[in-house]
Structures are given as structure tokens and as C-alpha cells.
Design a protein around this motif. Structure first.
Motif, PDB file in Angstrom:
ATOM      1  N   SER A 303      44.635  34.320  42.804  1.00 32.27           N
ATOM      2  CA  SER A 303      43.795  35.407  42.302  1.00 32.27           C
ATOM      3  C   SER A 303      42.316  35.149  42.529  1.00 32.27           C
ATOM      4  O   SER A 303      41.481  36.014  42.252  1.00 32.27           O
ATOM      5  CB  SER A 303      44.056  35.621  40.804  1.00 32.27           C
ATOM      6  OG  SER A 303      43.750  34.442  40.079  1.00 32.27           O
ATOM      7  N   MET A 304      41.973  33.950  43.029  1.00 31.44           N
ATOM      8  CA  MET A 304      40.577  33.604  43.297  1.00 31.44           C
ATOM      9  C   MET A 304      40.360  33.415  44.798  1.00 31.44           C
ATOM     10  O   MET A 304      41.308  33.347  45.581  1.00 31.44           O
ATOM     11  CB  MET A 304      40.190  32.324  42.554  1.00 31.44           C
ATOM     12  CG  MET A 304      40.093  32.462  41.052  1.00 31.44           C
ATOM     13  SD  MET A 304      39.410  30.963  40.302  1.00 31.44           S
ATOM     14  CE  MET A 304      39.223  31.505  38.615  1.00 31.44           C
ATOM     15  N   ALA A 317      38.322  30.202  33.853  1.00 32.61           N
ATOM     16  CA  ALA A 317      37.756  31.470  34.316  1.00 32.61           C
ATOM     17  C   ALA A 317      36.939  32.124  33.217  1.00 32.61           C
ATOM     18  O   ALA A 317      37.315  32.101  32.044  1.00 32.61           O
ATOM     19  CB  ALA A 317      38.876  32.408  34.758  1.00 32.61           C
ATOM     20  N   ASP A 321      33.769  36.251  36.197  1.00 23.21           N
ATOM     21  CA  ASP A 321      33.814  35.184  37.202  1.00 23.21           C
ATOM     22  C   ASP A 321      33.836  35.788  38.604  1.00 23.21           C
ATOM     23  O   ASP A 321      34.743  36.544  38.952  1.00 23.21           O
ATOM     24  CB  ASP A 321      35.070  34.329  36.970  1.00 23.21           C
ATOM     25  CG  ASP A 321      34.936  32.943  37.572  1.00 23.21           C
ATOM     26  OD1 ASP A 321      34.419  32.846  38.701  1.00 23.21           O
ATOM     27  OD2 ASP A 321      35.345  31.974  36.914  1.00 23.21           O
ATOM     28  N   ILE A 324      36.926  35.422  41.230  1.00 23.28           N
ATOM     29  CA  ILE A 324      38.150  36.221  41.175  1.00 23.28           C
ATOM     30  C   ILE A 324      38.042  37.391  42.136  1.00 23.28           C
ATOM     31  O   ILE A 324      37.060  38.147  42.112  1.00 23.28           O
ATOM     32  CB  ILE A 324      38.408  36.733  39.746  1.00 23.28           C
ATOM     33  CG1 ILE A 324      38.481  35.558  38.758  1.00 23.28           C
ATOM     34  CG2 ILE A 324      39.687  37.548  39.689  1.00 23.28           C
ATOM     35  CD1 ILE A 324      38.630  35.987  37.317  1.00 23.28           C
ATOM     36  N   THR A 325      39.044  37.569  42.977  1.00 24.93           N
ATOM     37  CA  THR A 325      39.063  38.673  43.938  1.00 24.93           C
ATOM     38  C   THR A 325      39.431  39.973  43.223  1.00 24.93           C
ATOM     39  O   THR A 325      40.007  39.945  42.124  1.00 24.93           O
ATOM     40  CB  THR A 325      40.076  38.406  45.059  1.00 24.93           C
ATOM     41  OG1 THR A 325      41.398  38.390  44.495  1.00 24.93           O
ATOM     42  CG2 THR A 325      39.806  37.078  45.752  1.00 24.93           C
ATOM     43  N   GLY A 328      42.984  39.962  42.651  1.00 26.55           N
ATOM     44  CA  GLY A 328      43.278  38.964  41.628  1.00 26.55           C
ATOM     45  C   GLY A 328      42.952  39.457  40.233  1.00 26.55           C
ATOM     46  O   GLY A 328      43.663  39.160  39.268  1.00 26.55           O
ATOM     47  N   ARG A 329      41.861  40.238  40.112  1.00 23.81           N
ATOM     48  CA  ARG A 329      41.478  40.753  38.797  1.00 23.81           C
ATOM     49  C   ARG A 329      42.546  41.701  38.254  1.00 23.81           C
ATOM     50  O   ARG A 329      42.881  41.677  37.065  1.00 23.81           O
ATOM     51  CB  ARG A 329      40.129  41.460  38.898  1.00 23.81           C
ATOM     52  CG  ARG A 329      39.418  41.648  37.559  1.00 23.81           C
ATOM     53  CD  ARG A 329      38.000  42.134  37.764  1.00 23.81           C
ATOM     54  NE  ARG A 329      37.192  41.170  38.489  1.00 23.81           N
ATOM     55  CZ  ARG A 329      36.640  40.089  37.956  1.00 23.81           C
ATOM     56  NH1 ARG A 329      36.804  39.848  36.665  1.00 23.81           N
ATOM     57  NH2 ARG A 329      35.919  39.267  38.684  1.00 23.81           N
ATOM     58  N   ARG A 332      45.663  39.654  37.260  1.00 24.95           N
ATOM     59  CA  ARG A 332      45.462  38.969  35.979  1.00 24.95           C
ATOM     60  C   ARG A 332      45.589  39.940  34.816  1.00 24.95           C
ATOM     61  O   ARG A 332      46.113  39.588  33.762  1.00 24.95           O
ATOM     62  CB  ARG A 332      44.077  38.307  35.953  1.00 24.95           C
ATOM     63  CG  ARG A 332      44.003  36.998  36.739  1.00 24.95           C
ATOM     64  CD  ARG A 332      42.570  36.499  36.820  1.00 24.95           C
ATOM     65  NE  ARG A 332      42.533  35.180  37.429  1.00 24.95           N
ATOM     66  CZ  ARG A 332      42.210  34.057  36.769  1.00 24.95           C
ATOM     67  NH1 ARG A 332      41.923  34.124  35.489  1.00 24.95           N
ATOM     68  NH2 ARG A 332      42.196  32.906  37.376  1.00 24.95           N
ATOM     69  N   ASP A 337      50.053  37.723  38.419  1.00 22.43           N
ATOM     70  CA  ASP A 337      49.768  36.430  39.061  1.00 22.43           C
ATOM     71  C   ASP A 337      50.671  35.322  38.529  1.00 22.43           C
ATOM     72  O   ASP A 337      50.827  34.277  39.159  1.00 22.43           O
ATOM     73  CB  ASP A 337      48.297  36.047  38.862  1.00 22.43           C
ATOM     74  CG  ASP A 337      47.921  35.906  37.392  1.00 22.43           C
ATOM     75  OD1 ASP A 337      48.355  36.754  36.587  1.00 22.43           O
ATOM     76  OD2 ASP A 337      47.196  34.957  37.055  1.00 22.43           O
TER      77      ASP A 337
END
Length: 458
Positions: A303-304, A317, A321, A324-325, A328-329, A332, A337
Motif C-alpha cells: 500500500s506504500m 503510518a 503519510d 501511501i499510494t 493503498g489508501r 487500507r 491490504d
């Protein structure tokens, strides 16, 4: 009695709605309705529906009118209704020996959800009118009281914290003040003073809220025994018994296999999106700790950005942050994830329910100032647990420890089921997936002060 009446109203309404759906759409043999056996069978089926609904509602705290906010009540009721109607549709299909139309059950579910929303709002308003917020005083012994006051102040529908008083004040003066309020909050004070205050509050029939210490939680898991006329508490201190481990592992294997099959389309889509975004690796693995400090690799969807910790320093995190892509966000937020960890469960590194596994470096940092943090390793790490359904990413390490120990000391298969169902519920609660704030505790140079402030005064 009032809570019972609230529950009885919605049980009767939903039961009647199900009976109407069954009689008008699924019970296709009108001539059999006059038969004594079938008449009794109709009543029995309605009772089964109500019992199944009550069971699911209790598991997800659907009747906690006094504790939950309206949104929490609606979410709990929604989950209970969907689970109940799904189970009853399967049961009806078995009775009729074939899958029937979903339309009547869908219509019933929509009606039930509307009833649940109205019931949640109405019951909450009636409860608030009958039981107004309680005027509270807090007796504190450390800075940890600030966090507790802040959290309780968010529930102005239940608590109004009017004042606070330090244990540096003479005990007799404290006693004189606390009787002027509806309730007393005790937060992180020495055992001798706490015992005296508890006995005083018991004598005066004063409602008391206690922020428990680690020793309190261990005592909560004790067995009550008697040696002749002497009562004793027996604390076994072994984590789970052999029988519990066998049953828990069997359930983990069966459930993880089913979940891997059911979620494989979602995992395939997640893997494809990650690969298309930056061409980097789909999975991310990291060393974590499980029972008896055994190290294993935990698997997640990445996710990053790649090399998010290229400086070699472990960091939790944060809320905003930039590592985090966008994909990915989202993962999450809905916990996608975490899906590859089903493989960890299947392998035996983890269980479905248990303390979340920590990285060795972070665990070591916590344990340096909070040695009791190692108690979590008495049982196998888990996908979800008390700390996940009741806390957030920014819950303090000390509070996470207490939540995990509560699970260990109160363990039962029913508790596992309750936690699994409530885990589904928190997927629709965005604040439960927040990262830590920028100034919150991470294992860094600020660790000593942050851990001391967290209330570790055992």
C-alpha cells in the motif's frame, strides 16, 4: 426493563414482517395452512427467525442503546438483519427443496432496515430523555487522565465531566467532593488509595468507572475456587488451553480455505491495480512476532511506495503519510491490504482472532518502557482482535495491550465469533482506520515520555 422493552419492540416487528413474507410468498401450499402441523410449523419458523435475529443482534451489540451512538446502533442492526435474513433464506430454501426467488427476501430486508433506522433514532431519544447525561468527577494520578477525559467528553449524551481532582489532595477532601456528583471516574492512581475510594463509593452506592490496570485484567480471567470456607482466585497464566488451541486451529484452517476461495477475485483485482499503478511488487512481506516470540513473515498487499523505509528506521503510518499510494489508501480504508494474511492463517503463523503481530524492533521499543507488552505473545497473533474493533491505529500501546489481554483472559469460541462479526462492522467505520497523528507516539526518541504518559503505572 426499559432496555428489554426496546429490544422486544423491534423483535416483534421484524418477526411479524418475516411471518408475512413467509406466508404470502414462500409458503406455496395454501391448503396446508389449515393443517394443525403446518400451522404450528409456521409459528415455529417465526420463533426461529426471532431467535436467530436476537443471537446476531447480541453478538454485534445491536441492543446497546445506552452505549452506542445512533450510527453505531444502525450499523449493528444492519449487520444483524442481513445475517439473519441470509440464514433464513437458506433455511427456507432447504424446506422448499430448492432455491427460491430472492425478491421477497430482499424486500423484507429493505423493510427491516427502515424499521431498524426508525427504531435506533426513537429508542435513543427515549433513552436520552429518561437517562440524561451523568455529572462526573474524575480522580487522577497521572497525565493519562487527559486522554480519558477527552474520550469521555466525546459522549456528551452519556457523560458530563464537571471537574477533576488529583490524588495529591487529602483523601478525606476527595471523599467530600465525590458525593456531590452522579458518578466517579478513577484513573491511574496507586492501589492503596484506589481501594479506599472503591470501598467508599460502594458504601455510598456511587456509580464508579475505573481505568483498569494490567493486574485487574489478569484477575478478571481467574477461576473462583474455595478451599473449605476460604474463597480463592486461581489464575492459570497459560494463555489458551490445549483443547482451545486444537479447536481454534481447526476453525482457522477451514475458515481460511473458504475465505481464500471467496476473496480470490478481490485479491486478483487488487494485485492488478497495484501492478498497473507503478509496476512495483504486488506483495509486501515483513518480519513480525507471534506466540512465544517466534518470528514469521506477514504478507500484505503493498500500500506504500517502494522502499518506504529506505532509511532503515521503522515508522508507523501517520494520518497524511505521503508514502501511501492512492490505491493503498483505498485498500487500507476497506482493509483489503490485509487479505494476503489469510495465507498466514492457513500456514499456522497467525489465527483469525488474536493480538495483531508487531515488528520485533517496535515491540522491543515498547517493551523497554512497558515490559508487560510481551504478555501479548502468550497466544498466536491474529488478523483481528479487541484492539482492532474497539481501538484505532492511533490507540496508545498501553491501551492496545490492555485490550489484547482482555481477549486472552476472557477467551471463548463465542467471543471469537463476536469479534469476527464486529470486524465486518468496523469496515464501515472510517475513523477506525486512521493512522497516528504526526505528534503521536512512535518508537523514536520521544518513546520514553510518550509511554510514561500513556498510563503505565502498574
Amino acid at each position: 426493563m426499559i432496555m428489554f422493552m426496546f429490544a422486544l419492540i423491534i423483535v416483534i416487528v421484524l418477526g411479524a414482517a418475516f411471518n408475512a413474507t413467509w406466508q404470502n410468498y414462500y409458503n406455496y401450499s395454501p391448503e396446508l395452512r389449515t393443517d394443525t402441523f403446518w400451522a404450528r410449523g409456521n409459528i415455529l419458523l417465526e420463533l426461529v427467525y426471532m431467535l436467530v435475529y436476537i443471537m446476531f443482534s447480541r453478538l454485534v451489540n445491536g441492543y446497546k442503546v445506552g452505549s452506542l451512538k445512533i450510527s453505531g446502533l444502525v450499523l449493528s442492526q444492519t449487520l444483524a438483519i442481513i445475517m439473519t435474513n441470509f440464514v433464513m433464506y437458506i433455511m427456507i430454501s432447504l424446506i422448499r427443496r430448492g432455491f427460491l426467488s430472492l425478491a421477497p427476501m430482499f424486500a423484507l430486508t429493505m423493510f427491516d432496515l427502515a424499521v431498524a433506522i426508525i427504531w435506533s433514532i426513537a429508542s435513543k431519544k427515549v433513552y436520552a430523555h429518561i437517562y440524561p447525561p451523568k455529572r462526573m468527577i474524575i480522580v487522577y494520578g497521572s497525565k493519562a487522565a487527559r486522554d480519558l477525559v477527552q474520550k469521555m467528553s466525546m459522549r456528551v449524551d452519556k457523560y458530563i465531566i464537571c471537574t477533576s481532582i488529583s490524588i495529591s489532595v487529602p483523601l478525606e477532601e476527595i471523599k467530600e467532593k465525590v458525593v456531590d456528583y452522579d458518578g466517579l471516574i478513577i484513573c491511574d492512581i496507586p492501589a492503596d488509595i484506589r481501594n479506599k475510594l472503591l470501598k467508599f463509593a460502594y458504601e455510598k452506592s456511587l456509580r464508579t468507572y475505573i481505568n483498569p490496570k494490567i493486574s485487574d485484567i489478569i484477575l478478571k480471567g481467574c477461576d473462583e475456587i474455595h478451599v473449605l470456607d476460604t474463597p480463592l482466585y486461581l489464575s492459570r497464566n497459560i494463555g489458551f488451553t490445549f483443547e482451545e488451541k486444537i479447536i481454534k486451529r481447526t476453525i482457522d484452517i477451514v475458515l481460511s480455505l473458504v475465505c481464500v476461495i471467496l476473496t480470490s477475485p478481490i485479491m486478483l483485482i487488487c494485485a492488478l491495480l497495484i501492478k498497473l499503478y507503478d509496476g512495483g511488487p504486488v506483495f509486501y512481506k515483513q518480519v513480525r512476532l507471534t506466540r512465544d516470540r517466534k518470528e514469521f513473515y506477514v504478507y500484505k498487499f503493498r500500500s506504500m511506495i517502494e522502499n518506504a523505509e529506505k532509511d532503515g528506521k521503522p515508522r508507523l503510518a501517520t494520518e497524511k503519510d505521503d508514502r501511501i499510494t492512492p490505491i493503498g489508501r483505498f485498500m487500507r480504508k476497506v482493509r483489503f491490504d490485509e487479505l494476503p494474511q489469510l495465507l498466514n492463517v492457513l500456514k499456522g503463523d497467525m489465527s483469525f482472532v488474536g493480538p495483531r503481530p508487531e515488528r520485533p524492533e517496535i515491540a522491543e521499543a515498547y517493551e523497554h518502557y512497558m515490559p508487560e507488552f510481551a504478555y501479548r505473545l502468550k497466544v498466536k497473533a491474529g488478523l483481528t482482535g479487541y484492539a482492532q474493533i474497539l481501538g484505532k491505529y492511533n490507540t496508545t500501546p498501553y491501551d492496545k495491550l490492555k485490550l489484547d489481554l482482555m481477549y486472552i483472559e476472557q477467551y471463548s469460541l463465542l467471543l471469537d465469533l463476536r469479534i469476527l462479526l464486529q470486524t465486518i462492522k468496523i469496515l464501515f467505520t472510517p475513523e477506525s482506520t486512521e493512522g497516528i497523528a504526526e505528534d503521536e507516539y512512535t518508537p523514536s526518541a520521544k518513546a520514553p515520555e510518550k509511554i510514561k504518559e500513556s498510563g503505565n503505572n502498574d
